[in-house]
Design an enzyme around this catalytic site. Sequence first.
Site, mmCIF file in Angstrom:
data_model
loop_
_atom_site.group_PDB
_atom_site.id
_atom_site.type_symbol
_atom_site.label_atom_id
_atom_site.label_comp_id
_atom_site.label_asym_id
_atom_site.label_seq_id
_atom_site.Cartn_x
_atom_site.Cartn_y
_atom_site.Cartn_z
ATOM 1 N N ARG A 1 -1.826 9.513 13.105
ATOM 2 C CA ARG A 1 -0.722 8.804 12.432
ATOM 3 C C ARG A 1 -0.179 9.516 11.203
ATOM 4 N NH1 ARG A 1 -5.191 5.294 11.832
ATOM 5 N NH2 ARG A 1 -6.167 5.427 9.787
ATOM 6 N N ASP A 2 0.791 8.857 10.596
ATOM 7 C CA ASP A 2 1.402 9.241 9.324
ATOM 8 C C ASP A 2 2.204 10.543 9.415
ATOM 9 O OD1 ASP A 2 -0.044 6.999 8.529
ATOM 10 O OD2 ASP A 2 -1.653 8.166 7.591
ATOM 11 N N TYR B 1 3.592 1.400 10.364
ATOM 12 C CA TYR B 1 2.674 2.132 9.494
ATOM 13 C C TYR B 1 3.403 3.265 8.757
ATOM 14 C CZ TYR B 1 -1.842 -0.033 10.760
ATOM 15 O OH TYR B 1 -2.913 -0.878 10.896
ATOM 16 N N SER B 2 2.638 4.070 8.044
ATOM 17 C CA SER B 2 3.227 5.038 7.116
ATOM 18 C C SER B 2 4.013 6.149 7.795
ATOM 19 C CB SER B 2 2.129 5.645 6.244
ATOM 20 O OG SER B 2 1.734 4.685 5.305
ATOM 21 N N GLN C 1 4.498 0.472 2.330
ATOM 22 C CA GLN C 1 3.776 -0.458 3.194
ATOM 23 C C GLN C 1 3.767 -1.815 2.496
ATOM 24 O OE1 GLN C 1 1.771 0.427 6.449
ATOM 25 N NE2 GLN C 1 3.759 1.395 6.161
ATOM 26 N N ASN D 1 0.837 -1.214 0.000
ATOM 27 C CA ASN D 1 0.000 0.000 0.000
ATOM 28 C C ASN D 1 0.860 1.248 0.000
ATOM 29 O OD1 ASN D 1 -0.301 -1.206 2.848
ATOM 30 N ND2 ASN D 1 -1.290 0.710 3.269
ATOM 31 N N ASP D 2 0.679 2.182 0.880
ATOM 32 C CA ASP D 2 1.230 3.533 0.736
ATOM 33 C C ASP D 2 2.723 3.602 0.418
ATOM 34 O OD1 ASP D 2 -1.153 3.510 2.120
ATOM 35 O OD2 ASP D 2 -0.475 4.791 3.750
ATOM 36 N N GLU E 1 -5.927 10.992 6.616
ATOM 37 C CA GLU E 1 -4.688 10.207 6.632
ATOM 38 C C GLU E 1 -3.623 10.909 5.783
ATOM 39 O OE1 GLU E 1 -6.040 5.684 7.388
ATOM 40 O OE2 GLU E 1 -6.132 6.237 5.293
#
Length: 480
Positions: A169-170, A101-102, A57, A40-41, A224
């Site tokens: 997040r991120d 995570y990102s 990800q 993903n990202d 996000e």
Amino acid sequence: MLTKEYWAQLAQTQSELAEKIRADAWRLNYHLMPETGWMNDPNGLCQFKGVVHFYHQYVPQTPHGGEPPHWGHKTSTDFVTFQEEALFLSPEHDYDKDGVYSGSAFIENDAIHFFYTGNVKHPGDHDYTFSGREQNTVHVISKDGYTVEKQEVVIPHEDYPEGFTDHIRDPKVFAHEDTYYMLLGARTLENEGKILIYESTDLNEWTYRGIFFGEDYALGYMWECPDYFHLDGKDVLVFSPQGLAAKEHAYQNIHQSGYLIGEVDWETLTFKETSAFRELDYGFDFYAPQTFEDEQKRRILWGWMGLGDTSPEYSNPTITRGWQHAATLPRQLSVKNDQLYQEPLPEFQKLRDKQVSQKIVLSEKPQHLSFDELAYELQVTAEVPLQQFQLGLLQDTTLAYEAGVLTIHHGVSGYGRKQRSVKVDELTQLQIFVDTSSIEIFLNGGQYCLTSRVYPKRTEAIALSGTGTVTVNTWALAKK
Ligand code: FRU
């Protein structure tokens, strides 16, 4: 914290998946994909000492995703040809055991500083939005982009401000004058999206400075992947809001990614928008983009050529072939008339082969191009703005422009993807990149983009119809 058994199992399932993947004609020729499993990202994008680092990800052991993601890693010196590198970060600490995570990269003092979200889910009866989840902000220092020098939590979950759910997040880090700033995407207890801002003088100690954007701006329940940059004299804020109601020619996907042009007040540390929120891409498969500045000072965006939560509307048949999702082409950004333009990096021109250029007087009856390629670039340029135009591509994908609206329609090869549309007041140019199972469309030099995965079992000749005269250029694009 990850056991020997975990790594042995991962190696085993990866080799099984690799076997299936080798036989898959839908593997892409010139886009980045997971070697096996799920992507993903884009994360940690940067260019350091000449090398372009693309992290992402990554769940290498299953094309369904869902397991705690790692950061996969690919490198390049020309943006076109990439090399697969070892996993860069893995969910192996108490503070990230349910997912690395990102996050983003920031180059300073001869090192790359990465910031990511360490995701933790506590066992118990939780909804993991209002309770049960930790999202820690972690700082990683690397002197080379391949190995980790130092890795530690700089903002533990319990230090986040009051009033928010567990979803914060991120991290995106940047500098302005002598200060470092970090943006975080967040969801409030009232289910509103916000962007938080932190400040630091050393990249280690971070102080919360309030809400950077979203105090007086309602747009969905969660934001996000925030990103900020200054480009062509404007401040730009990019984020991926979730929970927007679909409109006739906008917000047609379940989650969106878009931007605002505006201005940062560096005293109050707030962003004030001067434009409407605009989507970055109007196709089916685009989400969670990230930007960075390369060594030539170009602002480059990579998006995830995929989107979560789309089932049952549409799906990806590559799952049974051992992998799922990819990244878009890297796109160079510019701001013109308060709009963000995205153009494919000129580096991709070096893949061009077998150019055919022709002038076509369009008619109601479709005219076919004798062209038999699975990976190609197609440019259509009109002498005067098009009034009516149709293009048939791949197996059963059509683009139609009429009454100021461009519509993309997929038949069975869309696997559930049917139709998306965007308002385009004046259309003079289309630049289209087809890559076996993806299509990326840039309109008017990047004013609008539409990106979709599509899975043709056979291809029909490219067909053009409409009114007016166009110049059509085609190039086969060589496998990189
Ligand atoms: C966006 C996202 C991010 C998160 C990551 C987890 O697609 O949900 O917010 O960090 O994916 O894989």
